[in-house]
Motif scaffolding. Structure first.
Motif, PDB file in Angstrom:
ATOM      1  N   LEU A   1      -0.511  -1.740  -3.380  1.00 18.16           N
ATOM      2  CA  LEU A   1      -0.268  -3.064  -2.846  1.00 18.16           C
ATOM      3  C   LEU A   1       0.697  -3.930  -3.172  1.00 18.16           C
ATOM      4  N   HIS A   2       1.726  -4.436  -2.501  1.00 15.13           N
ATOM      5  CA  HIS A   2       3.138  -4.803  -2.744  1.00 15.13           C
ATOM      6  C   HIS A   2       2.546  -6.364  -2.541  1.00 15.13           C
ATOM      7  N   ILE A   3       2.858  -7.162  -3.603  1.00 12.69           N
ATOM      8  CA  ILE A   3       2.172  -8.793  -3.370  1.00 12.69           C
ATOM      9  C   ILE A   3       3.317  -9.140  -2.577  1.00 12.69           C
TER      10      ILE A   3
ATOM     11  N   ASN B   1      10.490   2.538  11.500  1.00 16.70           N
ATOM     12  CA  ASN B   1      10.698   3.399  10.424  1.00 16.70           C
ATOM     13  C   ASN B   1      10.575   2.599   8.955  1.00 16.70           C
ATOM     14  N   LEU B   2      10.641   2.856   7.741  1.00 20.95           N
ATOM     15  CA  LEU B   2      10.496   2.170   6.535  1.00 20.95           C
ATOM     16  C   LEU B   2      11.688   1.188   6.560  1.00 20.95           C
ATOM     17  N   GLN B   3      12.785   1.611   6.765  1.00 22.72           N
ATOM     18  CA  GLN B   3      13.977   0.838   6.765  1.00 22.72           C
ATOM     19  C   GLN B   3      13.846  -0.511   7.456  1.00 22.72           C
TER      20      GLN B   3
ATOM     21  N   LEU C   1      12.941  -6.746   7.112  1.00 17.37           N
ATOM     22  CA  LEU C   1      12.082  -8.115   7.459  1.00 17.37           C
ATOM     23  C   LEU C   1      11.408  -8.386   6.300  1.00 17.37           C
ATOM     24  N   TYR C   2      10.982  -7.478   5.407  1.00 11.61           N
ATOM     25  CA  TYR C   2       9.920  -7.798   4.221  1.00 11.61           C
ATOM     26  C   TYR C   2      10.944  -8.659   3.213  1.00 11.61           C
ATOM     27  N   TYR C   3      12.039  -8.166   2.891  1.00 11.53           N
ATOM     28  CA  TYR C   3      13.258  -8.751   2.181  1.00 11.53           C
ATOM     29  C   TYR C   3      13.346 -10.006   2.644  1.00 11.53           C
TER      30      TYR C   3
ATOM     31  N   LEU D   1       8.307   2.649  -8.460  1.00 10.47           N
ATOM     32  CA  LEU D   1       9.354   2.912  -7.729  1.00 10.47           C
ATOM     33  C   LEU D   1       9.061   3.033  -6.331  1.00 10.47           C
ATOM     34  N   ASP D   2       9.931   1.964  -5.716  1.00 11.95           N
ATOM     35  CA  ASP D   2       9.630   1.672  -4.053  1.00 11.95           C
ATOM     36  C   ASP D   2      10.931   1.451  -3.407  1.00 11.95           C
ATOM     37  N   SER D   3      10.883   0.960  -1.944  1.00 10.47           N
ATOM     38  CA  SER D   3      12.077   0.651  -1.183  1.00 10.47           C
ATOM     39  C   SER D   3      12.352   1.745  -0.476  1.00 10.47           C
ATOM     40  N   SER D   4      13.836   1.921  -0.062  1.00 13.90           N
ATOM     41  CA  SER D   4      14.059   3.219   0.864  1.00 13.90           C
ATOM     42  C   SER D   4      14.033   4.350   0.243  1.00 13.90           C
TER      43      SER D   4
ATOM     44  N   ALA E   1       5.067   6.307  -8.908  1.00 11.20           N
ATOM     45  CA  ALA E   1       6.426   6.239  -8.005  1.00 11.20           C
ATOM     46  C   ALA E   1       5.941   6.347  -6.442  1.00 11.20           C
ATOM     47  N   HIS E   2       6.505   5.834  -5.421  1.00  8.84           N
ATOM     48  CA  HIS E   2       6.462   6.296  -4.156  1.00  8.84           C
ATOM     49  C   HIS E   2       7.200   7.800  -4.030  1.00  8.84           C
ATOM     50  N   ALA E   3       6.585   8.448  -3.345  1.00  7.77           N
ATOM     51  CA  ALA E   3       7.030   9.695  -3.009  1.00  7.77           C
ATOM     52  C   ALA E   3       6.363  10.324  -1.893  1.00  7.77           C
ATOM     53  N   GLY E   4       7.166  11.043  -0.900  1.00 10.83           N
ATOM     54  CA  GLY E   4       6.453  11.917   0.218  1.00 10.83           C
ATOM     55  C   GLY E   4       6.080  10.777   1.273  1.00 10.83           C
ATOM     56  N   GLU E   5       6.479   9.529   1.246  1.00 17.00           N
ATOM     57  CA  GLU E   5       6.241   8.704   2.310  1.00 17.00           C
ATOM     58  C   GLU E   5       6.985   9.264   3.433  1.00 17.00           C
ATOM     59  N   GLU E   6       8.377   9.046   3.743  1.00 23.17           N
ATOM     60  CA  GLU E   6       9.214   9.672   4.498  1.00 23.17           C
ATOM     61  C   GLU E   6       9.942  10.801   3.876  1.00 23.17           C
TER      62      GLU E   6
ATOM     63  N   ASP F   1       2.251   7.307  -4.938  1.00 19.95           N
ATOM     64  CA  ASP F   1       2.038   6.305  -3.867  1.00 19.95           C
ATOM     65  C   ASP F   1       2.275   7.068  -2.449  1.00 19.95           C
ATOM     66  N   HIS F   2       1.674   6.884  -1.567  1.00 20.61           N
ATOM     67  CA  HIS F   2       1.602   7.712  -0.270  1.00 20.61           C
ATOM     68  C   HIS F   2       1.350   9.076  -0.711  1.00 20.61           C
ATOM     69  N   GLY F   3       2.540   9.780  -0.454  1.00 18.03           N
ATOM     70  CA  GLY F   3       2.018  11.412  -0.695  1.00 18.03           C
ATOM     71  C   GLY F   3       1.870  12.054   0.131  1.00 18.03           C
TER      72      GLY F   3
ATOM     73  N   SER G   1      -3.688  -0.997   1.237  1.00 20.18           N
ATOM     74  CA  SER G   1      -3.355  -1.656   2.510  1.00 20.18           C
ATOM     75  C   SER G   1      -1.561  -1.678   2.156  1.00 20.18           C
ATOM     76  N   ASP G   2      -1.002  -1.304   1.207  1.00 20.85           N
ATOM     77  CA  ASP G   2       0.478  -1.295   0.940  1.00 20.85           C
ATOM     78  C   ASP G   2       1.135  -2.826   1.239  1.00 20.85           C
ATOM     79  N   ASP G   3       1.243  -3.151   2.564  1.00 16.60           N
ATOM     80  CA  ASP G   3       1.850  -4.488   2.843  1.00 16.60           C
ATOM     81  C   ASP G   3       0.972  -5.348   3.787  1.00 16.60           C
ATOM     82  N   PRO G   4      -0.221  -5.747   3.618  1.00 17.05           N
ATOM     83  CA  PRO G   4      -1.290  -5.947   4.625  1.00 17.05           C
ATOM     84  C   PRO G   4      -0.636  -7.031   5.769  1.00 17.05           C
TER      85      PRO G   4
HETATM   86  N1  HPA Z   1       7.421   2.177   0.839  1.00 14.12           N
HETATM   87  C1  HPA Z   1       8.556   1.741   0.222  1.00 14.12           C
HETATM   88  N2  HPA Z   1       8.892   0.462  -0.352  1.00 14.12           N
HETATM   89  C2  HPA Z   1       7.797  -0.517   0.164  1.00 14.12           C
HETATM   90  C3  HPA Z   1       6.758  -0.197   0.660  1.00 14.12           C
HETATM   91  C4  HPA Z   1       6.674   1.223   1.162  1.00 14.12           C
HETATM   92  O1  HPA Z   1       5.584   1.382   1.727  1.00 14.12           O
HETATM   93  N3  HPA Z   1       6.363  -1.503   0.638  1.00 14.12           N
HETATM   94  C5  HPA Z   1       7.024  -2.284  -0.016  1.00 14.12           C
HETATM   95  N4  HPA Z   1       8.102  -1.608  -0.496  1.00 14.12           N
END
Ligand code: HPA
Ligand code: ZN
Length: 326
Positions: free
Chosen positions: A17-19, A55-57, A62-64, A167-170, A195-200, A219-221, A276-279
């Motif tokens: 969950l990213h606050i 996609n994630l980017q 928008l998130y930033y 570890l998150d973001s692109s 660490a986030h890995a294996g999302e994209e 995270d994801h995987g 929920s990641d970024d609900p």
């Molecule tokens: N992946 C990578 N970075 C992020 C995410 C995500 O799902 N949510 C917020 N930052």
């Protein structure tokens, strides 16, 4: 008991969950007004319409932009308390919150302002609802190793208030190997690593997160399912995957929930949780993720229970603290 009542009644932990991703458009506009920060959208409705990601980017952009309204300690407090209240209503007994200090320090918001506000909300959640919490400082992987080390230096006086690093973001083009030295230093300081890995990114990034960063969870995987050897290892070592179904559909990792591979991962014996990641951006909080995923994948009540139990087992609370829930 219907599915919704069943899901909400299950004690569960939210581990991914990213606050900053809980900033609902209503609060974004309120804080923009309070802090006189301009927003790229005219209204709450127009903001929600803009949440059409490819996609994630496209989401991260928008998130930033949204996070720019967060300036003062009170803002971070209000954001976190609103999330924790919502999570409590969903049956979350323990929440591990990612926060991205670089998103704020790059805008000259002091590290301590962010942490003070989040921590005050966590204390209130414990007092009001008996919820336990952990704060995990996440590094932005699109920034440099040097930036990461500078952030760690800012965090040094506050390490006792942090429970780990993430570890998150692109993801694509920014493999875990880029941060091998930074994470070695974090581990040396006693901070658990996720660490986030294996999302994209490909399965190779998951191997790197495990072997180079010594990530305790992934995270994801979800792209692990492309590599049978990796799947066997994740099952054997019971490395938790914090899966986020709504996120994966909204960011087009899977076209629909019915095509999500969560059940494949579960059937292979992996420790999978639902999060929920970024609900505020992905259309629902954790209970709704459970409900819609269970319906789309025809999960049994025993499987839903196992997922909730996995979330508690994978959390960073000691056995003694965890015992009342299990
Ligand atoms: N992946 C990578 N970075 C992020 C995410 C995500 O799902 N949510 C917020 N930052
Ligand atoms: Zn995430």
């Amino acid at each position: 008991m219907n599915l919704e009542e069943f899901v909400i009644a299950l004690p569960k932990a939210e581990l991914h969950l990213h606050i900053e991703g809980t900033l609902e458009p209503e609060m974004m506009f309120e804080l923009a007004r309070r802090n006189a920060v301009p927003l790229p959208w005219d209204s709450v409705e127009a903001t929600r319409v803009a949440y059409d990601f490819s996609n994630l980017q496209s989401f991260l952009d928008l998130y930033y932009a949204g996070a720019a309204v967060l300036l003062h300690e009170q803002d971070f407090h209000d954001l976190a308390l609103a999330y924790l209240e919502r999570a409590h209503a969903d049956g979350v007994v323990h929440a591990e919150l990612f926060f991205d200090p670089q998103t704020h320090t790059l805008r000259s918001v002091p590290f301590s302002t962010v942490l003070d506000g989040l921590e005050r909300a966590c204390v209130e959640a414990q007092q009001r609802w008996g919820m336990s919490t952990r704060l995990i400082m996440s590094f932005l992987r699109h920034l440099s190793e040097e930036d990461g080390f500078a952030t760690l230096d800012e965090a040094r006086p506050h390490l006792h208030r942090l429970h780990g690093v993430g570890l998150d973001s692109s993801e694509l083009g920014h493999p875990p190997s880029k941060f091998e030295r930074l994470f070695a230093e974090c581990r040396r300081l006693g901070l658990p690593v996720v660490a986030h890995a294996g999302e994209e990114g490909p399965p190779e990034y998951i191997f790197e997160a495990l072997d180079l960063l010594q990530s305790q969870r992934i995270d994801h995987g979800v792209r692990a399912s492309e590599d049978p050897a990796l799947m066997a290892r994740l099952a054997r070592e019971q490395i938790p995957l914090t899966v986020c179904p709504f996120s994966n559909v909204r960011l087009r990792v899977f076209d629909t929930l019915a095509e999500h591979n969560l059940k494949t991962l579960l059937d292979a014996g992996l420790n999978v949780s639902i999060n929920s990641d970024d609900p505020a951006y992905f259309g629902g909080y954790v209970a709704q993720n459970y409900i819609d995923t269970a319906a789309a994948l025809s999960l049994s009540r025993a499987e839903i229970k196992r997922i909730a139990r996995n979330s508690l087992q994978a959390s960073f609370v000691s056995d003694a603290q965890r015992r009342p829930w299990l």
